[in-house]
Every structure is written in structure tokens, then in C-alpha cells.
Write a protein that holds these residues in place. Structure first.
Motif, PDB file in Angstrom:
ATOM      1  N   GLU A   5       0.814  -1.144   0.041  1.00  0.00           N
ATOM      2  CA  GLU A   5       0.044  -0.133   0.023  1.00  0.00           C
ATOM      3  C   GLU A   5       0.766   1.222   0.329  1.00  0.00           C
ATOM      4  OE1 GLU A   5      -3.534  -1.906  -0.012  1.00  0.00           O
ATOM      5  OE2 GLU A   5      -3.224   0.225  -0.111  1.00  0.00           O
ATOM      6  N   SER A   8      -1.591   7.169  -3.413  1.00  0.00           N
ATOM      7  CA  SER A   8      -1.793   7.527  -5.087  1.00  0.00           C
ATOM      8  C   SER A   8      -1.210   8.535  -5.423  1.00  0.00           C
ATOM      9  CB  SER A   8      -3.079   7.365  -5.460  1.00  0.00           C
ATOM     10  OG  SER A   8      -3.871   8.275  -4.603  1.00  0.00           O
ATOM     11  N   GLU A   9      -1.203   9.648  -4.810  1.00  0.00           N
ATOM     12  CA  GLU A   9      -0.557  10.854  -4.956  1.00  0.00           C
ATOM     13  C   GLU A   9      -0.211  11.806  -4.044  1.00  0.00           C
ATOM     14  OE1 GLU A   9      -4.266  11.753  -8.414  1.00  0.00           O
ATOM     15  OE2 GLU A   9      -3.387  13.627  -7.427  1.00  0.00           O
ATOM     16  N   SER A  85       6.242   8.916 -11.201  1.00  0.00           N
ATOM     17  CA  SER A  85       5.667   7.819 -10.315  1.00  0.00           C
ATOM     18  C   SER A  85       6.752   6.989  -9.664  1.00  0.00           C
ATOM     19  CB  SER A  85       4.660   6.872 -11.118  1.00  0.00           C
ATOM     20  OG  SER A  85       3.628   7.628 -11.460  1.00  0.00           O
ATOM     21  N   SER A 103       1.136   0.055  -6.092  1.00  0.00           N
ATOM     22  CA  SER A 103       0.309   0.756  -7.358  1.00  0.00           C
ATOM     23  C   SER A 103       1.093   2.027  -7.739  1.00  0.00           C
ATOM     24  CB  SER A 103      -0.885   1.075  -7.114  1.00  0.00           C
ATOM     25  OG  SER A 103      -1.781  -0.552  -6.887  1.00  0.00           O
ATOM     26  N   THR A 105       2.833   5.849  -6.524  1.00  0.00           N
ATOM     27  CA  THR A 105       2.673   7.237  -5.807  1.00  0.00           C
ATOM     28  C   THR A 105       3.092   8.191  -6.912  1.00  0.00           C
ATOM     29  OG1 THR A 105       3.005   6.484  -3.588  1.00  0.00           O
ATOM     30  CG2 THR A 105       3.054   8.821  -4.157  1.00  0.00           C
ATOM     31  N   ARG A 106       1.988   8.901  -7.449  1.00  0.00           N
ATOM     32  CA  ARG A 106       2.402   9.872  -8.604  1.00  0.00           C
ATOM     33  C   ARG A 106       2.689  11.361  -7.585  1.00  0.00           C
ATOM     34  NH1 ARG A 106       1.731  10.322 -13.641  1.00  0.00           N
ATOM     35  NH2 ARG A 106       1.622  12.283 -14.807  1.00  0.00           N
TER      36      ARG A 106
ATOM     37  N   GLY B  40      -2.310   3.409 -14.710  1.00  0.00           N
ATOM     38  CA  GLY B  40      -2.456   3.780 -13.196  1.00  0.00           C
ATOM     39  C   GLY B  40      -1.936   2.742 -12.166  1.00  0.00           C
ATOM     40  N   MET B  41      -1.368   1.807 -12.762  1.00  0.00           N
ATOM     41  CA  MET B  41      -1.238   0.612 -11.683  1.00  0.00           C
ATOM     42  C   MET B  41       0.314   0.259 -11.859  1.00  0.00           C
ATOM     43  SD  MET B  41      -4.398  -1.901 -12.404  1.00  0.00           S
ATOM     44  CE  MET B  41      -3.854  -2.981 -10.927  1.00  0.00           C
TER      45      MET B  41
END
Lengths: 111, 114
Positions: A5, A8-9, A85, A103, A105-106, B40-41
Motif C-alpha cells: 500500500e 496514490s498521489e 511515479s 500501485s 505514488t504520483r 495507473g497501476m
């Protein structure tokens, strides 16, 4: 199951410091890697932690706590080119030759 | 050194077609792997190889075959393309069988299945 985990951003200001966290749940954990990927590009390796503690490579540092199943990537003196990312990846689930990626992190850098 | 090379860069397939994505490295690396990356993955491991003649499955192997007849080459075969296989495919290599070490990625193949 195996999972990682990470946020995401994240947004940060040029010249500042930013920390990207990663928590993992994997069996047979060997270590945590970090990769950078610019839009449209291929991932590039940044760092690897097998032992607890901080690893420093220039402006980038990576930390691991095996007891907390947690790691982070620290970016200092942020530059616009650091907009990309960032993926954490856990190695060793079921085999030293297997790896599972988060997944991503941007990271967006503001002037 | 060219590093890790992949061909083609772009490919459009119709459902049911088969094709082979090529990957080669000139660094004499033991370890090679294939990943797919959906929008996005993160990357998901398809297959990997720890040396010539040795391959194993990763996280998402269904619908794909690999072989490793030489140290340099590690082709990925799509047996019967499906729209769910639309993705960007990356090949990577590492000098060590332990994938904890730095992996070098190729530029990717962008595959669309219609």
C-alpha cells in the motif's frame, strides 16, 4: 495474500522534502526496493533495503522497518525533474526471484 | 552496451491472434523477467527466468508463454490475444537471481488488442 500500500498521489514544492510511505503484507519477505518511472518511460531502480534502517543515495534515502512491515522513500531538495511515479516493491514472496510492486505514488512538484 | 531492448514498440492485434514480444539484453545477466503495466497501476510479474533453460511463473502467467534458450533472449508469446491483455509490457534483467538487486528495464511494448 501479497500486497503493498502506498499513497496514490503526493504534491510537494520545489526545493522541499517529501516522504512516500509504503506498507506491505507478504510472506517470505526479503527486502524492499524503490523504482522511479517518468510518464511514458521505463522504471529505473532507486534503492533497495534488506535490513532495518536508512540507506542514503544522494538526494534520495530509503528506510525500512521489518517489524512494522513499513518503509519509505525520502526525496530531498526536490527538483522539477523529480515529478514522476514512485513504486515500492517487495522481493522474496515464495522465492528470492519473485517481486511484487505497489500501485505507485504520483509525485507532482510545484514551483 | 545497448542494455535491454524490446521489439516492437507498438503493436495492435485482433482478438485471437498470436504474437511474440522480443526481449534481448547484452549485459550477460542471469535473471530476466516480463511485466505488464495497466494504466495507473504498478507492474505485475508475468514470467521470469533465472538462467538459460529455466523459467517460472509470476503473478499473472495465464495466456502467456516464455522460453529461454540463450542468456541474451527472453521472448514472450501471447497464445490467443484477448482485450484484457491490452497493456504495456516491460522486459527487465538483473545480474543476480535474487531480484532484490537492481533490475534494468527495456523501453516497453505498447500492445492494444481489439
Amino acid at each position: 495474500g501479497q500486497s503493498l500500500e502506498q499513497p496514490s498521489e503526493v504534491t510537494a514544492v520545489e526545493g522541499a522534502i517529501v516522504q512516500i510511505n509504503c506498507t506491505y503484507q507478504t510472506s517470505g519477505f526479503y527486502g524492499l526496493s524503490w523504482y522511479q518511472q517518468h510518464d511514458g518511460g521505463a522504471p529505473t531502480f532507486l534503492s533497495y533495503n534488506a535490513l532495518d534502517g536508512l540507506e542514503e543515495t544522494g538526494r534520495f534515502s530509503s528506510f525500512l522497518s521489518r517489524s512494522d512491515s513499513y518503509g519509505y522513500l525520502l526525496l530531498q531538495e526536490l527538483q522539477m525533474k523529480d515529478s514522476a511515479s514512485y513504486f515500492c516493491a517487495a522481493t522474496g514472496y515464495s522465492s528470492a526471484s519473485k517481486i511484487i510492486f505497489g500501485s505507485g505514488t504520483r509525485l507532482s512538484i510545484r514551483p | 552496451n545497448a542494455g535491454v531492448t524490446q521489439t516492437p514498440k507498438f503493436q495492435v492485434l485482433k482478438t485471437g491472434q498470436s504474437m511474440t514480444l522480443q526481449c534481448a539484453q547484452d549485459m550477460n545477466h542471469e535473471y530476466m523477467s516480463w511485466y505488464r503495466q495497466d494504466p495507473g497501476m504498478g507492474l505485475r510479474l508475468i514470467h521470469y527466468s533465472v538462467g538459460a533453460g529455466i523459467t517460472d511463473q509470476g503473478e499473472v502467467p495465464n495466456g502467456y508463454n516464455v522460453s529461454r534458450s540463450t542468456t541474451e533472449d527472453f521472448p514472450l508469446r501471447l497464445l490467443s490475444a484477448a482485450p484484457s491483455q491490452t497493456s504495456v509490457y516491460f522486459c527487465a534483467s538483473s545480474y543476480s537471481k535474487s531480484v532484490s538487486y537492481e533490475q534494468y528495464f527495456g523501453p516497453g511494448t505498447r500492445l492494444t488488442v481489439t
